[in-house]
Design a protein around this motif. Structure first.
Motif, mmCIF file in Angstrom:
data_model
loop_
_atom_site.group_PDB
_atom_site.id
_atom_site.type_symbol
_atom_site.label_atom_id
_atom_site.label_comp_id
_atom_site.label_asym_id
_atom_site.label_seq_id
_atom_site.Cartn_x
_atom_site.Cartn_y
_atom_site.Cartn_z
ATOM 1 N N SER A 73 0.809 -1.213 0.000
ATOM 2 C CA SER A 73 0.000 0.000 0.000
ATOM 3 C C SER A 73 0.842 1.263 0.000
ATOM 4 N N HIS A 74 2.027 1.213 0.573
ATOM 5 C CA HIS A 74 2.945 2.354 0.564
ATOM 6 C C HIS A 74 4.347 1.861 0.910
ATOM 7 N N GLY A 75 5.318 2.760 0.843
ATOM 8 C CA GLY A 75 6.700 2.354 1.069
ATOM 9 C C GLY A 75 6.968 1.904 2.486
ATOM 10 N N THR A 76 6.332 2.552 3.463
ATOM 11 C CA THR A 76 6.525 2.140 4.849
ATOM 12 C C THR A 76 6.000 0.729 5.065
ATOM 13 N N ALA A 77 4.931 0.376 4.377
ATOM 14 C CA ALA A 77 4.403 -0.989 4.453
ATOM 15 C C ALA A 77 5.429 -1.991 3.948
ATOM 16 N N ALA A 78 6.122 -1.650 2.875
ATOM 17 C CA ALA A 78 7.158 -2.546 2.351
ATOM 18 C C ALA A 78 8.267 -2.749 3.375
ATOM 19 N N LEU A 79 8.691 -1.657 4.033
ATOM 20 C CA LEU A 79 9.722 -1.771 5.070
ATOM 21 C C LEU A 79 9.233 -2.589 6.255
ATOM 22 N N HIS A 80 7.981 -2.385 6.652
ATOM 23 C CA HIS A 80 7.432 -3.140 7.778
ATOM 24 C C HIS A 80 7.330 -4.618 7.435
ATOM 25 N N LEU A 81 6.906 -4.917 6.223
ATOM 26 C CA LEU A 81 6.858 -6.310 5.786
ATOM 27 C C LEU A 81 8.248 -6.934 5.758
ATOM 28 N N ALA A 82 9.244 -6.132 5.401
ATOM 29 C CA ALA A 82 10.614 -6.637 5.413
ATOM 30 C C ALA A 82 11.024 -7.063 6.820
ATOM 31 N N ASP B 268 19.389 -8.660 0.581
ATOM 32 C CA ASP B 268 18.383 -9.657 0.952
ATOM 33 C C ASP B 268 16.990 -9.164 0.574
ATOM 34 N N ILE B 269 16.726 -7.877 0.826
ATOM 35 C CA ILE B 269 15.437 -7.259 0.501
ATOM 36 C C ILE B 269 15.702 -5.819 0.081
ATOM 37 N N THR B 270 14.974 -5.346 -0.921
ATOM 38 C CA THR B 270 15.004 -3.928 -1.281
ATOM 39 C C THR B 270 13.578 -3.405 -1.286
ATOM 40 N N CYS B 271 13.377 -2.232 -0.693
ATOM 41 C CA CYS B 271 12.043 -1.636 -0.584
ATOM 42 C C CYS B 271 11.993 -0.316 -1.341
#
Length: 372
Positions: free
Chosen positions: A50-59, A173-176
């Motif tokens: 839904s947004h970039g912070t969500a991607a970081l939180h999912l990470a 490992d992960i990029t957001c």
């Protein structure tokens, strides 16, 4: 004429794609975007949020961050970076920055890891300020040596490269990513998490929608919940807009770089300011100058001339929550503090006309020439 810090251009292609969503002609638009993003970046897996912070939180969820774990990050990052760590009652550990690139200082990062070996050290979040990365080969070597995961915050680095290879495909490992980052607000919201690790991405995919598992053999409304997740699904309307914009992103980066080159030509040698230095490939999603003194006064004078500016970023140890929570002192991060007192982001985006670029240069030169 006033020139905003950022302006979005939305054309007929975006509207046409949105109409397809409204008309029910694009039922798989989110997965279409994920597939296109995988191809664009060169990553094995992409997951829209839904947004970039969500991607970081999912990470953080995907690496199974727990209470008391530690995550290292730059002191010069947007608050979303340590924020997602704190939501797990884990601890962000702040590292000072390189004075030239404004990115995390790898020397200080490695020194901290060498002196503080602990199983609780889980990951390093590295923000690519203005679309320029750190020395990623060295960063990944440090990560292997000290057994920590690397999560790249590419909010300012969509389409940026490292040695010609797209950020997001270089070995993290992960990029957001964030399609509507700080001060460069898009007409839509959205984020993207990419990884080559199938286990990480599948865990994130599960947790993105309340950890719900639907029984495909039932009627479609029978579900189970297998973990604690959240609701981070991207809107189809956002996906439609972003899908069209993604197709233009290389042109956008090319235009940003061309404008930056013109800034370099016009502003070279201007009194009281220093221009950005490219140590790696630079996408110039931000063009950050340094003003030798009275930065805010300089910005006010530019505003009076119709030029809106930005700041990237206020160091985290100057913000009330982190200052109080970790008893941080103003001088604990001297490089970031000194840079903060000088840095100023001027408008640089694809929608700027050549005349507007010249107007920005004229205003900066005019203000710089009158300063003592």
């Amino acid at each position: 004429m006033s020139i905003p810090f950022f302006r979005v251009e939305v054309g007929g292609d975006e509207r046409e794609k949105i109409d397809e969503v409204f008309d029910g002609e694009a039922p798989d638009i989110i997965s279409d975007l994920e597939t296109a993003f995988e191809s664009y970046i060169g990553a094995a897996h992409a997951l829209a949020t839904s947004h970039g912070t969500a991607a970081l939180h999912l990470a953080m969820l995907a690496i199974d961050l727990k209470r008391g774990d530690k995550v290292l990050c730059s002191i010069n990052a947007y608050p979303s970076v340590p924020e997602v760590v704190r939501h797990f009652d884990a601890e962000p550990i702040f590292i000072d920055i390189d004075a030239t690139t404004f990115n995390i200082d790898l020397e200080k990062l490695e020194a901290y890891l060498a002196e503080n070996k602990s199983k609780k050290l889980k990951a390093v979040i590295v923000s690519h300020i203005a679309g320029q990365s750190v020395d990623l080969e060295r960063l990944y070597g440090i990560a292997r040596l000290y057994d920590v995961k690397i999560i790249e915050d590419a909010s300012d680095a969509l389409g940026a490269t490292y040695k010609g290879q797209k950020i997001g495909s270089t070995g993290a490992d992960i990029t957001c990513f964030d399609f509507s980052p700080h001060l460069r607000r898009n007409v839509c919201n959205g984020g993207m998490m990419v990884s080559d690790d199938e286990e990480i991405i599948e865990r994130a995919r599960l947790l993105r929608n309340h950890a719900m598992v639907v029984d495909d053999e039932a009627l479609g409304y029978i579900y189970d919940v297998t973990d604690i997740g959240s609701q981070y699904m991207m809107s189809p309307l956002d996906a439609a807009t972003i899908l069209v914009q993604l197709d233009k992103q290389d042109d956008t980066v090319e235009r940003q770089q061309a404008i930056a080159e013109r800034f370099n030509e016009r502003l070279e040698g201007a009194p009281h300011i220093k221009l950005p230095i490219a140590e790696q490939d630079h996408a110039y999603s931000l063009y950050i100058i340094k003003v030798d003194k009275n930065r805010d006064s300089f910005a006010r004078e530019l505003a009076a001339n119709g030029i809106e500016c930005g700041l990237h970023y206020i160091p985290l140890h100057l913000l009330s929550y982190y200052k109080s929570k970790y008893s941080l002192r103003v001088n604990d991060f001297p490089v970031a503090l000194r840079n903060y007192q000088q840095v100023l982001s001027i408008p640089n985006y694809a929608a700027l006309s050549d005349d507007e670029v010249e107007e920005i240069c004229d205003a900066i030169l005019d203000v710089a020439s009158t300063r003592v």
